[in-house]
Each structure stands twice: as structure tokens, then as C-alpha cells.
Design an enzyme around this catalytic site. Structure first.
Site, short mmCIF file in Angstrom:
data_model
loop_
_atom_site.label_atom_id
_atom_site.label_comp_id
_atom_site.label_asym_id
_atom_site.label_seq_id
_atom_site.Cartn_x
_atom_site.Cartn_y
_atom_site.Cartn_z
N SER A 148 -6.15 5.87 20.76
CA SER A 148 -6.03 4.50 21.25
C SER A 148 -6.40 4.46 22.72
O SER A 148 -7.44 5.01 23.12
CB SER A 148 -4.62 3.98 20.98
OG SER A 148 -4.54 2.60 21.24
N ARG A 217 5.70 -7.32 21.62
CA ARG A 217 5.63 -6.17 20.73
C ARG A 217 5.31 -6.60 19.30
O ARG A 217 4.58 -5.91 18.57
CB ARG A 217 6.95 -5.41 20.75
CG ARG A 217 6.93 -4.10 19.96
CD ARG A 217 5.84 -3.17 20.45
NE ARG A 217 5.95 -1.84 19.86
CZ ARG A 217 5.10 -0.85 20.13
NH1 ARG A 217 4.11 -1.05 20.97
NH2 ARG A 217 5.28 0.34 19.57
N ASP A 319 -9.21 -0.12 10.87
CA ASP A 319 -8.81 -0.40 12.26
C ASP A 319 -9.70 -1.50 12.83
O ASP A 319 -10.89 -1.32 13.02
CB ASP A 319 -8.95 0.89 13.08
CG ASP A 319 -8.47 0.74 14.51
OD1 ASP A 319 -8.06 -0.38 14.91
OD2 ASP A 319 -8.51 1.75 15.25
N HIS A 352 -4.85 0.36 12.85
CA HIS A 352 -5.08 1.09 14.08
C HIS A 352 -4.16 2.29 14.27
O HIS A 352 -4.58 3.33 14.75
CB HIS A 352 -4.93 0.15 15.29
CG HIS A 352 -5.08 0.84 16.60
ND1 HIS A 352 -6.24 1.49 16.96
CD2 HIS A 352 -4.21 0.99 17.64
CE1 HIS A 352 -6.09 2.01 18.17
NE2 HIS A 352 -4.87 1.73 18.60
N ASP A 353 -2.89 2.15 13.89
CA ASP A 353 -1.96 3.25 14.14
C ASP A 353 -2.00 4.33 13.06
O ASP A 353 -1.08 5.15 12.96
CB ASP A 353 -0.54 2.73 14.34
CG ASP A 353 0.05 2.08 13.11
OD1 ASP A 353 -0.68 1.95 12.10
OD2 ASP A 353 1.24 1.69 13.14
#
Length: 401
Positions: A148, A217, A319, A352-353
């Protein structure tokens, strides 16, 4: 164990300086002169990348990146093998996990820096890491690895210190953020600064703008997941319980369903505000948004021209935060400089994670790259992914399409 290095006066890219830059870091393994691996953490990560020598530290933090956030990747006999490499991970300036940042104490005033802490850039992180390695007696680095924004940090090493690093592994990363992600980050920051408890950034002591930070968040978590993963994980299911008091409820909330996806986001917000600082979130997202590999150069290729090592780009098809296409453009920039480069594309719907949630997908390519560099079969022959140097899969380019 986390240690702290006092590195003296440090001038940031903005021109401001602090009297003493302190970096929290962890180091694993033995340094042998040519085996140092620097690991760069993602946005809200800490120096505690692994449980090496400290069993049990991950408990209660499995989703938080606060502790042992890459424990499946770093350690004895793991892809970044601490019996072979001297592994260093430092918490970046501006963060809140022990390094100098807004919540840290300014030695010149005895009070938290707050909003007086200088703006930070990814370049500042790189220069601070370089100073830490010098402090530890490390001259050259075998590899810099990051995911990232940590991948951006790794790319910055190739640009800023090309003579000091042999291999760059940029995972789920890009040369810069696209306008969609810039826009979502801007909304997240405004959620924080619109919270009355932010108080212009000078809310210490106290927890500060927890509602705003929680909303920021939640928006981040939506960015980290793909449409497919959200559909599989939550669908339109009801949560089966009443909504918690995380945020004020609207009058119609008792009539309509409280859904699994809302419950998940509320849980993530509750957990995050317990461990992270709102000012640090502002500082770090600004650094990420500001980063442009080509800054100061005519192009990405020009920025990487002095790098004479090898590069691994690894991306995930699901992603949309840092897309496969963006990773391929970085790989192509490396190739145009004559750098031996592999672009490893993992077919995953996680989002993405995935590099954190599915560490097994990067184990073989990363292990092979660190050990053997770019060569036939060294980073591409796995059951879960293929090395697609010239073609790659389409991705979810927008969450809202």
C-alpha cells in the site's frame, strides 16, 4: 521488542524541523553486512511487523495493523526469513506508535506537538528510515519491501537512494493515487476536522474527535474491500441485533434494518478510535495523497533511471484502491530503465487489503524474489497467481460502477 532511536534534529520537506526525531523500530535477525531487509508498513501500521521473540503480542489486534501485522510473512522459515535476513521495520514520522508525531511530546515545550508538528511526506519517511539504518550501522540494503503506501515508500527508496538498495518489492502499490481515492481521502479528513472535538488539532489530553475518526476509518474500510468481497461477506443481511451507540441514530433507524455491513463498519470504527490518533490519520493520509513518484523528474522512468537493482511489483485483481493497471505502469517504468522486473498479479476478490488478509498469495513470489531476484520461475510459478508482464486482468476500477 520495540526500541526507540533518537536521531537528532530533522528537517522535513516542508522546511520545518524538530529538535529530535525519535523513531520506534523493531529489528529481527542478525546483520551480516549484506542481508538487511527494510519493511515499510501501510497507513496505520506499526513497527511491530512480527511476533519474532514476543509470542502472543498479536492477541486482540488481528485486524488492526497495530501488532504483528505481517506475522505470516516475517519470521523464521517465513517468506522474509529472519534466520537469513536482518529485518527492520520503523514506525514512520507523523504516526502515533512511538515515533515523533502529533501526539508525541515536543522536547522543547514538554507538551504534545499537536497541530504544530510539521507536515510530513513519504520522502520524509524514506530519509528518516535511511538515518535509522545508518544509526544501526547498516550501509546498503538487500531489499525494501512495502504494501500500500508502504509500497510507495519502497518505490521512493529506488528513487531517492538507488545506490543503497538492491531490490524493491512494491505490493498493492502505485506511483500515485488516482482522483477517486484522493476525493475519498479528502472526505475522510473532513469528517475528522468537522468534529467539534478536533479543536483545531489541539485536543490533548483526551481522545479528541472520535466520531470523525470513526467515520474516516469506515470510509477507509469501504475503500479496502472490493464489490465482490462485500457482496460475499455481507450481502444485504440484517445484523440480528440492534445498532450500537457508535453514532447518533436517525428517527427512522428503529423501523429499518440494521445490516451486517453497518455492523462491520461500526465495529471497525469502535476498534480504531481506541488505538489511533486523529491528527496522525490526517498527517499520514496527506502524505499518501501527496506522493508522486515523478515529482522533481520528467516522468516515472526518469525518477527510477538511477536504480540499478531488481524490482517486483505485486498486485491484486480485486483491488480498486491501487489497481493492477497502476502496478503495471510502475513495472513498465522499471523495465524502460533496463531494470530486471516482474509484475506478479494475484487473482483475488478480496480487495486492497488482500496483502494483509491473504498473505499466502504473496509468500512464494516474495520468497523467490528475495532469494533469487527476477529469473524464470523464481516469482511466478504458484497455484494462485501468474506473472503477467505484458498482459493482466481487468479490475474493479470503481466501487460505484
Amino acid at each position: 521488542m520495540t526500541e526507540f532511536a533518537s536521531l537528532g534534529r530533522f528537517e522535513f520537506a516542508c522546511g520545518e524541523s524538530i529538535a529530535d526525531l525519535v523513531l520506534a523500530y523493531e529489528a529481527y535477525g542478525e546483520y551480516e553486512g549484506d542481508n538487511a531487509v527494510l519493511v515499510c508498513h501501510a497507513l496505520t501500521g506499526s513497527a511491530n511487523v512480527a511476533n519474532v521473540g514476543s509470542p502472543g503480542r498479536r492477541e486482540g489486534n488481528e485486524d488492526g495493523q497495530a501488532r504483528a501485522w505481517w506475522d505470516a510473512v516475517v519470521g523464521p522459515a517465513k517468506p522474509i526469513d529472519t534466520t537469513e535476513y536482518f529485518v527492520v521495520c520503523a514506525n514512520v514520522p507523523g504516526s502515533c506508535y512511538g515515533s515523533s508525531g502529533p501526539p508525541a511530546t515536543d522536547p522543547e515545550t514538554g507538551a504534545p506537538y499537536g497541530a504544530d508538528f510539521p507536515p510530513v511526506t513519504v520522502g520524509d519517511w524514506t530519509r528518516a528510515q535511511a538515518r535509522l539504518l545508518e544509526h544501526l550501522g547498516v550501509d546498503d540494503v538487500h531489499a525494501v519491501v512495502g504494501g500500500s503506501v508502504g509500497g510507495m515508500n519502497a518505490l521512493d527508496w529506488a528513487k531517492r537512494y538507488p545506490e543503497r538498495v538492491d531490490r524493491i518489492a512494491a505490493i498493492a502499490a502505485a506511483a500515485r493515487l488516482d482522483p477517486q481515492c484522493l476525493a475519498l481521502d479528502a472526505v475522510a479528513r473532513r469528517a475528522i476536522t468537522s468534529d467539534p472535538k478536533w479543536e483545531g488539532g489541539d485536543y490533548y489530553p483526551g481522545h479528541g474527535p472520535t466520531d470523525g475518526l470513526g467515520l474516516a476509518r469506515q470510509l477507509g474500510h469501504v475503500m479496502y474491500l472490493s464489490k465482490a468481497s462485500m457482496d460475499e461477506k455481507f450481502g444485504r443481511r440484517e445484523a440480528g441485533r440492534e445498532a450500537p451507540d457508535t453514532f447518533p441514530a436517525d428517527p427512522g433507524s428503529l423501523f429499518f434494518a440494521y445490516r451486517d455491513v453497518e455492523s462491520y463498519l461500526d465495529y471497525q470504527a469502535e476498534r480504531f478510535v481506541e488505538r489511533f490518533d486523529a491528527n496522525s490519520y490526517l498527517y499520514l493520509t496527506r502524505a499518501m495523497d501527496d506522493y508522486d513518484l515523478a515529482d522533481g523528474y520528467t516522468s516515472d522512468v526518469d525518477a527510477l533511471a538511477a536504480f540499478d537493482g531488481q524490482a517486483l511489483c505485486l498486485s491484486y485483481t480485486g483491488d480498486w484502491h491501487f489497481t493492477v493497471e497502476q502496478s503495471e505502469r510502475v513495472a513498465e517504468a522499471f523495465r524502460e530503465t533496463g531494470t530486471a522486473t516482474a509484475h506478479h498479479v494475484v487473482d483475488s476478490d478480496h480487495g486492497h487489503d488482500a496483502f494483509l488478509a491473504e498473505p499466502e498469495t504473496l509468500a512464494a513470489p516474495l520468497r523467490g524474489f528475495l532469494a533469487s531476484g527476477v529469473r524464470a520461475g523464481s516469482v511466478s510459478d504458484t497455484a494462485t497467481a501468474t506473472d503477467r508482464s505484458s498482459q493482466f486482468a481487468p479490475v474493479h476500477t470503481s466501487l460505484f460502477s
